[in-house]
Design an enzyme around this catalytic site. Structure first.
Site, PDB file in Angstrom:
ATOM      1  N   LYS A   1      -3.554  15.337   7.197  1.00 30.73           N
ATOM      2  CA  LYS A   1      -4.643  14.442   6.900  1.00 30.73           C
ATOM      3  C   LYS A   1      -5.547  14.093   7.906  1.00 30.73           C
ATOM      4  O   LYS A   1      -5.105  13.700   8.612  1.00 30.73           O
ATOM      5  CB  LYS A   1      -4.603  13.687   5.559  1.00 30.73           C
ATOM      6  CG  LYS A   1      -6.309  13.669   5.400  1.00 30.73           C
ATOM      7  CD  LYS A   1      -5.932  12.242   4.059  1.00 30.73           C
ATOM      8  CE  LYS A   1      -7.458  11.754   3.508  1.00 30.73           C
ATOM      9  NZ  LYS A   1      -7.140  10.583   2.551  1.00 30.73           N
TER      10      LYS A   1
ATOM     11  N   SER B   1      -9.088  11.466  -2.049  1.00 26.82           N
ATOM     12  CA  SER B   1     -10.134  12.414  -0.965  1.00 26.82           C
ATOM     13  C   SER B   1      -8.901  13.830  -0.308  1.00 26.82           C
ATOM     14  O   SER B   1     -10.189  14.226   0.451  1.00 26.82           O
ATOM     15  CB  SER B   1     -10.373  11.725   0.272  1.00 26.82           C
ATOM     16  OG  SER B   1      -9.097  10.658   0.717  1.00 26.82           O
TER      17      SER B   1
ATOM     18  N   SER C   1      -5.318   8.528  -3.044  1.00 27.04           N
ATOM     19  CA  SER C   1      -6.348  10.111  -2.732  1.00 27.04           C
ATOM     20  C   SER C   1      -5.063  10.643  -2.128  1.00 27.04           C
ATOM     21  O   SER C   1      -5.344  11.919  -1.887  1.00 27.04           O
ATOM     22  CB  SER C   1      -6.985   9.774  -1.481  1.00 27.04           C
ATOM     23  OG  SER C   1      -8.408   9.387  -1.757  1.00 27.04           O
TER      24      SER C   1
HETATM   25  N1  GLN Z   1     -11.338   8.050  -5.008  1.00 24.15           N
HETATM   26  C1  GLN Z   1     -10.811   6.954  -4.235  1.00 24.15           C
HETATM   27  C2  GLN Z   1     -12.497   6.416  -3.984  1.00 24.15           C
HETATM   28  O1  GLN Z   1     -13.320   7.040  -3.671  1.00 24.15           O
HETATM   29  C3  GLN Z   1      -9.361   6.477  -3.852  1.00 24.15           C
HETATM   30  C4  GLN Z   1      -9.758   6.798  -2.501  1.00 24.15           C
HETATM   31  C5  GLN Z   1      -8.833   7.303  -1.512  1.00 24.15           C
HETATM   32  O2  GLN Z   1      -7.850   6.600  -2.341  1.00 24.15           O
HETATM   33  N2  GLN Z   1      -8.405   7.070  -0.050  1.00 24.15           N
HETATM   34  O3  GLN Z   1     -12.553   5.159  -2.994  1.00 24.15           O
END
Ligand code: GLN
Length: 491
Positions: free
Chosen positions: A80, A155, A179
């Site tokens: 990532k 994400s 994410s």
């Molecule tokens: N979807 C969540 C957010 O938008 C979690 C994102 C993540 O785990 N990086 O913050």
């Protein structure tokens, strides 16, 4: 001839170790696959062809010299774009870091290299890991290999899509509120969020430092466990790293695969009633829970009354920490600089840079966080949210006095169509309804495929006590063994 891209990491490592294939052949097969499908999937932001082939050659040379290779040597991995890679672009899905080549490797990437894995490149993500669909990447969305008109989760959508599209057998994600697990769920792959502090944040571009947790993604539970073992463990360069060994997650995954869960007690969270969740997702979850019961697990209900406050608490804590962490992107130290024409003040250049460099979701979070932390509002928002965090931790502690692990669906819904939830931020935030409590507590959780709803993958989540990561792997492997892995349609 075997299609090397369809194999598990364990199978690839076996073939490389025995000399039946070379790390270079394996790497080339994956690079070819990326070349064939990634214009449609867009899992990668950067493919490091030369670096990957050089790393593969080094593994083949070590083998030829008779060196003993690690359990994942020669296996390709996609990373990532939130983790720094020395000399290789790292953008965090943002324009503000476009063109930045970090001068150092993150600990995770360093450990991947030391283990002889082959880094293929950097995967797409929502800007600064803020989002649940990878639609907030400044470089365009990633598409779900199950249906190219749908989101791959976020994400870390790129890391999950790369697995489901057979572009990589292993990948790395980061989980702040879901994410790793949510993209795993909606792409039919496995994603594990380790115990907070169980994997190093050194070189992980910070979003919310008290929540960010890098972790493994794979197509099987055992592959995820092997990757977890390689990247996990104490790192003196991260002050919140836990000075302890990684629990033996590989042994736990092997044990789980025998299919016996006698003596294991699992809790279904009473408050996760299914309200707001798709009926097909709840049905697949219940069937999977029954499958675990058939393997000998005892399943009971456990109440976690404060979980209903997790989402609002998270959306104060995470933006607060992000507003502070993202202050470093000022056009002075790295990445983009706008308006530096010799006539403007430092403040103007900073402001123009941040205006041009950050996307709408990142700006929304910075504003929310700045407000929540401002004097006069601190106690009412940030302070309250921290208290809720303590209550959620207590819910977990008392739940784990009653059961070994908690179970739930990973996400309330299957992969949704691209564009269908971007108009209303709240609709996007709901994707993490079931994953966020774990982050606030700091424990480990894994998502493993448990079936289909409307022809799309459903994820099953197993949440364990802090530093009991092995426990979730055991249950996950047992479930995988009972329900099987999912095969996406051919691209
Ligand atoms: N979807 C969540 C957010 O938008 C979690 C994102 C993540 O785990 N990086 O913050």
């Amino acid at each position: 001839m075997t299609d090397l891209t369809k194999l598990t990491a364990v199978e690839i490592a076996g073939l490389v170790a025995s000399g039946e294939t070379s790390a270079v052949e394996v790497t080339q097969a994956h690079l070819d696959r990326i070349g064939a499908v990634d214009d449609r999937v867009h899992a990668f932001l950067h493919v490091d062809t030369e670096g990957a082939l050089a790393a593969a050659r080094a593994v083949d040379e070590r083998r030829a010299a008779g060196e003993e290779l690690g359990p994942l040597a020669g296996v390709p991995v996609a990373v990532k774009d939130v983790l720094t890679t020395k000399g290789v672009p790292t953008t965090v899905g943002s324009k503000i870091l476009e063109g930045w080549r970090p001068p150092y490797d993150s600990t995770i990437v360093e450990r991947l290299r030391d283990a002889g894995t082959v880094m293929l490149g950097k995967t797409n993500m929502d800007e600064f890991a803020m989002g649940s669909s990878t639609e907030y990447s400044a470089y365009g969305p990633t598409r779900n290999p199950w249906d190219l008109e749908r989101i791959p989760g976020g994400s870390g959508g790129g890391s999950a899509a790369a697995l489901a599209a057979y572009e990589a057998p292993l990948s790395i994600g980061s989980d702040t509120g879901g994410s790793i697990r949510q993209p795993g769920a909606v792409t039919g792959t496995v994603g594990a969020k380790p115990t907070y502090g169980g994997t190093s944040r050194y070189g992980l571009v910070a979003f919310s430092s008290s929540l960010d947790t890098p972790g493994p993604c794979a197509r099987t539970v055992l592959d995820a466990a092997l990757l977890h073992q390689v990247i996990g463990g104490h790192d003196p360069r991260d002050s919140t790293s836990i000075p302890a060994q990684v629990p033996d997650v590989v042994a736990a995954a092997r044990r789980g695969a025998t299919g016996d869960l006698t003596g294991v007690k699992l809790g279904v969270v009473t408050e996760f009633t299914g309200e707001g969740a798709e009926p097909g997702v709840m049905a697949a979850f219940r069937d999977a829970a029954e499958a675990l019961a058939k393997l000998g697990a005892e399943i009971v209900e456990v109440s976690c009354p404060n979980f209903k406050y997790a989402l609002p608490a998270y959306y104060l804590i995470a933006p607060s920490e992000c507003s502070s962490n993202l202050a470093r992107f000022d056009g002075v130290r790295f990445g983009l600089r706008v308006g530096d024409d010799g006539n403007r003040s430092l403040e103007e250049v900073m402001s123009l840079t941040r205006e041009a460099g950050f996307g709408p979701e990142v700006k929304r979070r910075i504003m929310l966080g700045t407000y929540a932390l401002s004097s006069g509002y601190y106690d009412a928002y940030y302070g309250q949210a921290q208290k809720v965090r303590t209550l959620i931790t207590r819910d977990f502690t008392s739940a784990f006095e009653q059961v070994d692990a908690l179970i739930s669906p990973t996400t309330p819904f299957v992969a949704f169509p691209i564009g269908s939830r971007t108009a209303d931020p709240y609709q996007m935030y709901l994707a993490d309804l079931f994953t966020i409590p774990t982050n606030l507590y700091g424990g480990p959780a894994i998502s493993v495929p448990c079936g289909l709803s409307d022809g799309l993958p459903v994820g099953f989540q197993i949440m364990a006590p802090t530093m009991a990561d092995d426990r979730m792997y055991r249950v996950a492997a047992a479930l995988e063994n009972a329900v099987g892995t999912l095969t996406p349609p051919a691209l």
